[in-house]
Write a protein that holds these residues in place. Structure first.
Motif, PDB file in Angstrom:
ATOM      1  N   LYS A  64      -0.277  -0.513  -4.568  1.00  0.00           N
ATOM      2  CA  LYS A  64      -1.692   0.069  -4.657  1.00  0.00           C
ATOM      3  C   LYS A  64      -1.860   1.456  -3.977  1.00  0.00           C
ATOM      4  N   TYR A  65      -2.490   2.343  -4.635  1.00  0.00           N
ATOM      5  CA  TYR A  65      -2.564   3.745  -4.242  1.00  0.00           C
ATOM      6  C   TYR A  65      -3.837   4.337  -4.785  1.00  0.00           C
ATOM      7  N   LYS A  66      -4.151   5.531  -4.238  1.00  0.00           N
ATOM      8  CA  LYS A  66      -5.155   6.387  -4.657  1.00  0.00           C
ATOM      9  C   LYS A  66      -4.762   7.871  -5.017  1.00  0.00           C
ATOM     10  N   ASN A  69       0.445   5.964 -12.895  1.00  0.00           N
ATOM     11  CA  ASN A  69      -0.403   6.543 -11.994  1.00  0.00           C
ATOM     12  C   ASN A  69      -1.644   5.791 -12.117  1.00  0.00           C
ATOM     13  N   THR A  70      -1.681   4.582 -12.250  1.00  0.00           N
ATOM     14  CA  THR A  70      -2.751   3.577 -12.445  1.00  0.00           C
ATOM     15  C   THR A  70      -3.573   3.267 -11.218  1.00  0.00           C
ATOM     16  N   GLY A  71      -2.693   3.452 -10.015  1.00  0.00           N
ATOM     17  CA  GLY A  71      -3.577   2.857  -8.948  1.00  0.00           C
ATOM     18  C   GLY A  71      -3.241   1.524  -8.700  1.00  0.00           C
ATOM     19  N   LYS A  72      -2.866   0.665  -9.562  1.00  0.00           N
ATOM     20  CA  LYS A  72      -2.610  -0.672  -9.249  1.00  0.00           C
ATOM     21  C   LYS A  72      -1.100  -0.916 -10.141  1.00  0.00           C
ATOM     22  N   ASP A  80      14.395  -6.702 -12.839  1.00  0.00           N
ATOM     23  CA  ASP A  80      15.084  -7.380 -13.903  1.00  0.00           C
ATOM     24  C   ASP A  80      16.722  -7.266 -13.704  1.00  0.00           C
ATOM     25  N   HIS A  81      17.176  -6.897 -12.806  1.00  0.00           N
ATOM     26  CA  HIS A  81      18.630  -6.491 -12.484  1.00  0.00           C
ATOM     27  C   HIS A  81      19.043  -6.675 -11.045  1.00  0.00           C
ATOM     28  N   PHE A  82      20.290  -7.113 -10.661  1.00  0.00           N
ATOM     29  CA  PHE A  82      20.859  -7.190  -9.167  1.00  0.00           C
ATOM     30  C   PHE A  82      21.410  -5.791  -8.920  1.00  0.00           C
ATOM     31  N   VAL A  83      20.172  -4.755  -8.797  1.00  0.00           N
ATOM     32  CA  VAL A  83      20.779  -3.466  -8.402  1.00  0.00           C
ATOM     33  C   VAL A  83      19.871  -2.934  -7.452  1.00  0.00           C
ATOM     34  N   PRO A  84      20.216  -1.810  -6.674  1.00  0.00           N
ATOM     35  CA  PRO A  84      19.472  -1.230  -6.028  1.00  0.00           C
ATOM     36  C   PRO A  84      18.417  -0.288  -6.933  1.00  0.00           C
ATOM     37  N   TYR A  85      16.997  -0.399  -6.446  1.00  0.00           N
ATOM     38  CA  TYR A  85      15.910   0.434  -7.031  1.00  0.00           C
ATOM     39  C   TYR A  85      15.523   1.553  -6.257  1.00  0.00           C
ATOM     40  N   TYR A  86      15.339   2.599  -6.688  1.00  0.00           N
ATOM     41  CA  TYR A  86      15.006   3.773  -5.974  1.00  0.00           C
ATOM     42  C   TYR A  86      13.486   4.138  -6.529  1.00  0.00           C
ATOM     43  N   PHE A  87      12.483   4.199  -5.518  1.00  0.00           N
ATOM     44  CA  PHE A  87      11.196   4.680  -5.989  1.00  0.00           C
ATOM     45  C   PHE A  87      10.795   5.847  -5.138  1.00  0.00           C
ATOM     46  N   ILE A  88       9.810   6.813  -5.643  1.00  0.00           N
ATOM     47  CA  ILE A  88       9.272   7.899  -5.018  1.00  0.00           C
ATOM     48  C   ILE A  88       8.042   8.064  -5.556  1.00  0.00           C
ATOM     49  N   SER A  89       7.316   9.135  -4.765  1.00  0.00           N
ATOM     50  CA  SER A  89       5.844   9.425  -5.210  1.00  0.00           C
ATOM     51  C   SER A  89       6.081  10.413  -6.217  1.00  0.00           C
ATOM     52  N   GLY A  90       5.211  10.615  -7.301  1.00  0.00           N
ATOM     53  CA  GLY A  90       5.560  11.720  -8.462  1.00  0.00           C
ATOM     54  C   GLY A  90       4.530  12.986  -7.844  1.00  0.00           C
ATOM     55  N   VAL A  91       3.880  12.547  -6.651  1.00  0.00           N
ATOM     56  CA  VAL A  91       3.071  13.877  -6.110  1.00  0.00           C
ATOM     57  C   VAL A  91       3.943  14.829  -5.534  1.00  0.00           C
ATOM     58  N   SER A  92       3.957  16.104  -5.561  1.00  0.00           N
ATOM     59  CA  SER A  92       4.446  17.066  -5.199  1.00  0.00           C
ATOM     60  C   SER A  92       4.533  17.058  -3.720  1.00  0.00           C
ATOM     61  N   GLY A  93       5.564  17.076  -2.821  1.00  0.00           N
ATOM     62  CA  GLY A  93       5.387  17.075  -1.617  1.00  0.00           C
ATOM     63  C   GLY A  93       5.347  15.602  -0.708  1.00  0.00           C
ATOM     64  N   HIS A  94       4.825  14.562  -1.546  1.00  0.00           N
ATOM     65  CA  HIS A  94       4.821  13.326  -0.769  1.00  0.00           C
ATOM     66  C   HIS A  94       6.078  12.631  -0.578  1.00  0.00           C
ATOM     67  N   ASN A 124       0.971  -1.499   0.176  1.00  0.00           N
ATOM     68  CA  ASN A 124      -0.181  -0.016  -0.127  1.00  0.00           C
ATOM     69  C   ASN A 124       0.801   1.340  -0.063  1.00  0.00           C
ATOM     70  N   TRP A 125       0.794   1.933  -1.024  1.00  0.00           N
ATOM     71  CA  TRP A 125       1.681   3.157  -1.176  1.00  0.00           C
ATOM     72  C   TRP A 125       0.984   4.410  -0.857  1.00  0.00           C
ATOM     73  N   PHE A 126       1.112   5.129  -0.008  1.00  0.00           N
ATOM     74  CA  PHE A 126       0.700   6.310   0.711  1.00  0.00           C
ATOM     75  C   PHE A 126       1.771   7.286   1.491  1.00  0.00           C
ATOM     76  N   VAL A 127       1.289   8.347   1.614  1.00  0.00           N
ATOM     77  CA  VAL A 127       2.024   9.141   2.458  1.00  0.00           C
ATOM     78  C   VAL A 127       1.953   8.783   3.915  1.00  0.00           C
ATOM     79  N   PRO A 128       3.317   8.498   4.514  1.00  0.00           N
ATOM     80  CA  PRO A 128       3.070   8.021   5.837  1.00  0.00           C
ATOM     81  C   PRO A 128       2.751   9.241   6.785  1.00  0.00           C
ATOM     82  N   PRO A 129       2.054   8.976   7.593  1.00  0.00           N
ATOM     83  CA  PRO A 129       1.968   9.939   8.893  1.00  0.00           C
ATOM     84  C   PRO A 129       3.074  10.481   9.435  1.00  0.00           C
TER      85      PRO A 129
END
Length: 149
Positions: free
Chosen positions: A56-58, A83-86, A92-106, A26-31
């Motif tokens: 999974k996100y809204k 940004n499909t929500g699911k 596909d590689h043995f590397v670190p993957y970096y993920f962020i939200s694309g919504v400003s400030g998240h 579940n991908w959301f802005v943590p409190p």
């Protein structure tokens, strides 16, 4: 009948060596008072090539970015965007993957995560990759079948 049984056992053993995992998140802005982060969640998993995460996100998005963009929460040049929500993302590689939200400030509020994808060698004491083990098992059972026939 005996040949059919041994063939089925062989197929099941091979499929168990080459299976992958799907992780749901579940991908959301943590409190603000959250005691754990997405990095805590990811660090408790052993991600391997072929595994997937289903985000999974809204009203949000997920981006894979470079290490530098992750550090700076920069969403201007994503390697991957959805940004499909699911969103389903496969490693596909043995590397670190970096993920962020694309919504400003998240991202600045903690909606970001690093996933370390490790090789099979790092998760077991065996140095042979799953495909090699599957071939060895297949050869062993094929040889056994020829002895029975």
């Amino acid at each position: 009948m005996k040949k059919m049984f041994l063939w089925l056992v062989t197929v099941l053993m091979i499929s168990s060596f080459v299976s992958s995992h799907e992780y749901k998140l579940n991908w959301f802005v943590p409190p603000a008072n959250a005691s754990t982060t997405f990095n805590d969640w990811a660090s408790n998993k052993q991600f391997q090539v072929g595994d997937t995460i289903r985000f999974k996100y809204k009203k949000d998005s997920v981006m894979q970015v470079t290490k530098e963009d992750y550090k700076q929460c920069n969403s201007s040049h994503p390697r991957f965007y959805s940004n499909t929500g699911k969103t389903r993302f496969m490693f596909d590689h043995f590397v670190p993957y970096y993920f962020i939200s694309g919504v400003s400030g998240h991202c600045e509020k903690g909606q970001k995560m690093i996933v370390e994808v490790i090789s099979h060698d790092q998760t077991t004491s065996s140095s042979a990759p799953p495909a090699v083990l599957a071939v060895v098992w297949f050869c062993f059972f094929s040889f056994s079948l020829s002895l029975i026939a």
